[in-house]
Design an enzyme around this catalytic site. Structure first.
Site, PDB file in Angstrom:
ATOM      1  N   CYS A 197       0.812  -1.231   0.000  1.00 37.36           N
ATOM      2  CA  CYS A 197       0.000   0.000   0.000  1.00 37.36           C
ATOM      3  C   CYS A 197       0.841   1.275   0.000  1.00 37.36           C
ATOM      4  CB  CYS A 197      -0.933   0.021   1.203  1.00 37.36           C
ATOM      5  SG  CYS A 197      -2.048  -1.376   1.246  1.00 37.36           S
ATOM      6  N   ASN A 252     -10.327   0.449   0.525  1.00 32.41           N
ATOM      7  CA  ASN A 252      -8.868   0.454   0.435  1.00 32.41           C
ATOM      8  C   ASN A 252      -8.445  -0.142  -0.905  1.00 32.41           C
ATOM      9  OD1 ASN A 252      -6.136  -0.039   0.710  1.00 32.41           O
ATOM     10  ND2 ASN A 252      -6.303  -1.089   2.692  1.00 32.41           N
ATOM     11  N   HIS A 284      -2.906   7.396   3.354  1.00 35.78           N
ATOM     12  CA  HIS A 284      -3.437   6.147   2.817  1.00 35.78           C
ATOM     13  C   HIS A 284      -4.834   5.905   3.417  1.00 35.78           C
ATOM     14  CE1 HIS A 284      -3.862   2.152   1.422  1.00 35.78           C
ATOM     15  NE2 HIS A 284      -3.620   1.563   2.572  1.00 35.78           N
TER      16      HIS A 284
HETATM   17  O1  UT7 Z   1      -3.835  -1.104   3.693  1.00 35.56           O
HETATM   18  C1  UT7 Z   1      -3.181  -1.663   4.798  1.00 35.56           C
HETATM   19  C2  UT7 Z   1      -3.855  -2.884   5.283  1.00 35.56           C
HETATM   20  N1  UT7 Z   1      -5.052  -2.775   6.033  1.00 35.56           N
HETATM   21  C3  UT7 Z   1      -5.306  -2.065   7.149  1.00 35.56           C
HETATM   22  O2  UT7 Z   1      -4.645  -1.142   7.495  1.00 35.56           O
HETATM   23  C4  UT7 Z   1      -6.459  -2.501   8.013  1.00 35.56           C
HETATM   24  C5  UT7 Z   1      -6.143  -2.342   9.483  1.00 35.56           C
HETATM   25  N2  UT7 Z   1      -7.153  -2.926  10.329  1.00 35.56           N
HETATM   26  C6  UT7 Z   1      -8.429  -2.476  10.411  1.00 35.56           C
HETATM   27  O3  UT7 Z   1      -8.785  -1.540   9.738  1.00 35.56           O
HETATM   28  C7  UT7 Z   1      -9.371  -3.121  11.415  1.00 35.56           C
HETATM   29  O4  UT7 Z   1      -8.626  -3.953  12.299  1.00 35.56           O
HETATM   30  C8  UT7 Z   1     -10.507  -3.970  10.729  1.00 35.56           C
HETATM   31  C9  UT7 Z   1     -11.494  -3.030  10.059  1.00 35.56           C
HETATM   32  C10 UT7 Z   1      -9.895  -4.923   9.729  1.00 35.56           C
HETATM   33  C11 UT7 Z   1     -11.261  -4.758  11.791  1.00 35.56           C
HETATM   34  O5  UT7 Z   1     -11.787  -3.900  12.786  1.00 35.56           O
HETATM   35  P1  UT7 Z   1     -11.560  -4.253  14.324  1.00 35.56           P
HETATM   36  O6  UT7 Z   1     -12.266  -3.229  15.089  1.00 35.56           O
HETATM   37  O7  UT7 Z   1     -10.078  -4.388  14.563  1.00 35.56           O
HETATM   38  O8  UT7 Z   1     -12.310  -5.646  14.466  1.00 35.56           O
HETATM   39  P2  UT7 Z   1     -11.745  -7.049  14.938  1.00 35.56           P
HETATM   40  O9  UT7 Z   1     -10.873  -7.652  13.888  1.00 35.56           O
HETATM   41  O10 UT7 Z   1     -11.201  -6.933  16.331  1.00 35.56           O
HETATM   42  O11 UT7 Z   1     -13.096  -7.874  15.032  1.00 35.56           O
HETATM   43  C12 UT7 Z   1     -14.111  -7.550  16.004  1.00 35.56           C
HETATM   44  C13 UT7 Z   1     -15.296  -8.464  15.774  1.00 35.56           C
HETATM   45  C14 UT7 Z   1     -14.917  -9.941  15.666  1.00 35.56           C
HETATM   46  O12 UT7 Z   1     -15.971 -10.689  16.253  1.00 35.56           O
HETATM   47  P3  UT7 Z   1     -15.815 -11.266  17.746  1.00 35.56           P
HETATM   48  O13 UT7 Z   1     -14.623 -12.160  17.687  1.00 35.56           O
HETATM   49  O14 UT7 Z   1     -15.611 -10.060  18.619  1.00 35.56           O
HETATM   50  O15 UT7 Z   1     -17.123 -11.955  17.940  1.00 35.56           O
HETATM   51  C15 UT7 Z   1     -14.947 -10.196  14.171  1.00 35.56           C
HETATM   52  O16 UT7 Z   1     -15.241 -11.540  13.864  1.00 35.56           O
HETATM   53  O17 UT7 Z   1     -15.937  -8.119  14.517  1.00 35.56           O
HETATM   54  C16 UT7 Z   1     -16.074  -9.311  13.732  1.00 35.56           C
HETATM   55  N3  UT7 Z   1     -16.005  -8.946  12.326  1.00 35.56           N
HETATM   56  C17 UT7 Z   1     -17.077  -8.599  11.606  1.00 35.56           C
HETATM   57  N4  UT7 Z   1     -18.378  -8.509  11.914  1.00 35.56           N
HETATM   58  C18 UT7 Z   1     -19.213  -8.125  10.953  1.00 35.56           C
HETATM   59  C19 UT7 Z   1     -14.908  -8.871  11.548  1.00 35.56           C
HETATM   60  N5  UT7 Z   1     -15.257  -8.485  10.320  1.00 35.56           N
HETATM   61  C20 UT7 Z   1     -16.597  -8.310  10.327  1.00 35.56           C
HETATM   62  C21 UT7 Z   1     -17.525  -7.921   9.364  1.00 35.56           C
HETATM   63  N6  UT7 Z   1     -18.822  -7.844   9.705  1.00 35.56           N
HETATM   64  N7  UT7 Z   1     -17.164  -7.624   8.077  1.00 35.56           N
END
Ligand code: UT7
Length: 370
Positions: A118, A327, A297
Site C-alpha cells: 500500500c 482500500n 493512505h
Molecule cells: O492497507 C493496509 C492494510 N489494512 C489495514 O490497514 C487494516 C487495518 N485494520 C483495520 O482496519 C481493522 O482492524 C478492521 C477493520 C480490519 C477490523 O476492525 P476491528 O475493530 O479491529 O475488528 P476485529 O478484527 O477486532 O473484530 C471484532 C469483531 C470480531 O468478532 P468477535 O470475535 O468479537 O465476535 C470479528 O469476527 O468483529 C467481527 N467482524 C465482523 N463482523 C461483521 C470482523 N469483520 C466483520 C464484518 N462484519 N465484516
C-alpha cells in the site's frame, strides 16, 4: 530546485457495490462496516483491467482528458520515466508500465513496475525523485546515465482479484482503482522537500498474500522427473510455513488471496503514519504547523482519526476519501491526492504531506510544496 507534482488524475471501475450487497456473501452489516471502517461502497472491476484504469488516470494527469489537475498539457515525448506501483499486475510480463507506455505512446519513457504494497505510490515518488535528482546533479546526459526530467508515477490496483470473498474480516475492506501523477524537475521550484521511506519486519505475518505460479515443473533434485510435474511444489509449502498460512491453505482457502490480522496492522498503521510524518518534517527542517494539508493512505477512517489525534491536527486538514472506495492499496494515495486537487483544497505554495503504510511492513511519507 526540485521535483514538482504538476498533474494528477484518477480512474475507478464502473461497478459500485454497497455494504448491504455484501451481506449476500458474508455475515456482515452496513452498520458494522460503516462504524468500524468508514466504508459505504467500493468500486469493483468486472471487465476493466488494472492498466485500463491506469490509462484513464494517466490521461487525466497528462492533461489529455478532462477530470484531472494539470498545470499544463504534457506531450507524449516529454515523459522519460514511468514508475508503476502495483501488487496486482494484470500479467507478469510485459509489465503494466510497459503496457501503459505502449498505449499512451510515451516512446521516450523508461518504464517499470514496482511493489511496496500500500505504500507503493510513496516509494514510487521517492524513486522517481531520486532518479531525477541524480540526473540533474550529473548534468543530464553527460553523466553516463539516462537523463530524467519528467515522470509518470502510477498506483494501480485490482485488489478485488486477490480478495477472499468468503472472509468477512477482509473482503468488506477492498476496492479497485488507479491514480497517476506527473512529476517534473524544476530549476525554479522546490517541489519535493523531503522523503522518508522505511521498512519494519512483519514478524507476525499480519498481512500476507502468497502467490501461486503453477506451471508444471518437471524436475526434482536429481534432474528431469515427469512425476515431479504432478506433485505439490515443495518451495511453496516452505514459503506457506514461513508466512504462517499452511493450515489455512490446507483447509482449502485460496492461496492467492489476502490474509490479514486486522488489529495488528491497525496498531502498526497508527504508529507508522505518525512516525513517517515526524521524520519527513524533521528532514525538511519544518514542523507540523508548517503543513497545510495531509493526504493519507485510506485503509480505515479510524486509523486516520487516531493518526490525526497523535499529530494534534484537526481532521479537516486531512483528505478522507474512503467512504465510496474502500482500500485500493497503492492506488489510494494518488486517487486521494486527485480528490484534494479537484476539491480545490491544495493551493500553490502549500506544504502537503503524502503518507502511507502497508504490507511488508512498508511505510513512508513525501513532503512537497505545491
Ligand atoms: O492497507 C493496509 C492494510 N489494512 C489495514 O490497514 C487494516 C487495518 N485494520 C483495520 O482496519 C481493522 O482492524 C478492521 C477493520 C480490519 C477490523 O476492525 P476491528 O475493530 O479491529 O475488528 P476485529 O478484527 O477486532 O473484530 C471484532 C469483531 C470480531 O468478532 P468477535 O470475535 O468479537 O465476535 C470479528 O469476527 O468483529 C467481527 N467482524 C465482523 N463482523 C461483521 C470482523 N469483520 C466483520 C464484518 N462484519 N465484516
Amino acid at each position: 530546485m526540485g521535483c514538482t507534482i504538476i498533474g494528477c488524475g484518477k480512474a475507478l471501475p464502473a461497478l459500485e457495490i454497497a455494504n448491504d450487497d455484501l451481506t449476500a456473501l458474508v455475515d456482515t452489516s452496513d452498520e458494522w462496516i460503516t462504524t468500524r471502517t468508514g466504508i459505504k461502497t467500493r468500486r469493483i472491476c468486472v471487465d476493466e483491467t488494472n492498466v485500463d484504469l491506469a490509462e484513464r488516470a494517466a490521461r487525466a494527469a497528462l492533461g489529455w482528458d478532462e477530470g484531472g489537475f494539470n498545470e499544463r498539457r504534457i506531450d507524449p515525448e516529454e515523459i522519460d520515466l514511468i514508475v508503476y506501483s502495483t501488487a496486482t499486475p494484470d500479467v507478469m510480463v510485459p509489465t503494466c508500465a510497459a503496457l501503459l507506455r505502449r498505449r499512451l505512446g510515451l516512446s521516450n519513457a523508461v518504464a517499470f513496475d514496482m511493489n511496496a504494497a500500500c505504500t507503493g505510490f510513496i516509494y514510487g515518488l521517492g524513486i522517481a525523485e531520486s532518479m531525477m535528482a541524480a540526473s540533474a546533479a550529473g548534468a543530464a546526459g553527460a553523466s553516463g546515465r539516462n537523463a530524467f526530467r519528467r515522470a509518470l508515477v502510477v498506483g494501480g490496483e485490482r485488489l478485488t482479484r486477490i480478495t477472499n470473498w468468503e472472509d468477512r474480516n477482509t473482503c468488506v475492506l477492498f476496492g479497485d482503482g488507479a491514480g497517476a501523477a506527473v512529476v517534473e524537475w524544476s530549476d525554479e521550484r522546490a517541489g519535493i522537500l523531503a522523503t522518508y521511506l522505511r521498512n519494519d519486519d512483519d514478524t507476525d505475518n499480519a498481512l500476507t498474500c502468497p502467490t501461486a505460479f503453477d506451471a508444471p515443473q518437471p524436475f526434482d533434485a536429481q534432474g528431469v522427473s515427469l512425476e515431479a510435474a504432478q506433485a505439490a511444489d515443495p518451495g511453496l509449502a516452505r514459503i506457506d510455513a514461513e508466512l504462517g498460512v499452511t493450515e489455512a491453505v490446507e483447509a482449502g482457502r485460496p492461496r492467492q488471496t489476502l490474509y490479514m490480522h486486522g488489529q495488528k496492522v491497525f496498531k502498526f498503521a497508527v504508529e507508522a503514519m505518525g512516525r513517517a510524518v515526524d521524520e519527513v518534517l524533521e528532514r525538511a527542517g519544518l514542523t507540523i504547523e508548517d503543513v497545510s494539508f495531509i493526504v493519507p493512505h485510506q485503509a480505515n477512517e479510524r486509523i486516520i482519526k487516531y493518526a490525526a489525534k497523535r499529530m494534534k491536527l484537526p481532521l479537516d486538514r486531512f483528505q478522507i476519501s474512503i467512504a465510496h472506495r474502500g482500500n485500493s492499496s497503492s492506488a489510494c494515495i494518488p486517487m486521494t491526492l486527485s480528490d484534494a486537487y479537484d476539491a480545490g483544497r491544495i493551493h500553490p505554495g502549500d506544504k502537503v504531506v503524502l503518507v502511507g503504510f502497508g504490507g511488508g511492513f512498508t511505510s513512508g511519507a513525501v513532503l512537497y510544496e505545491a
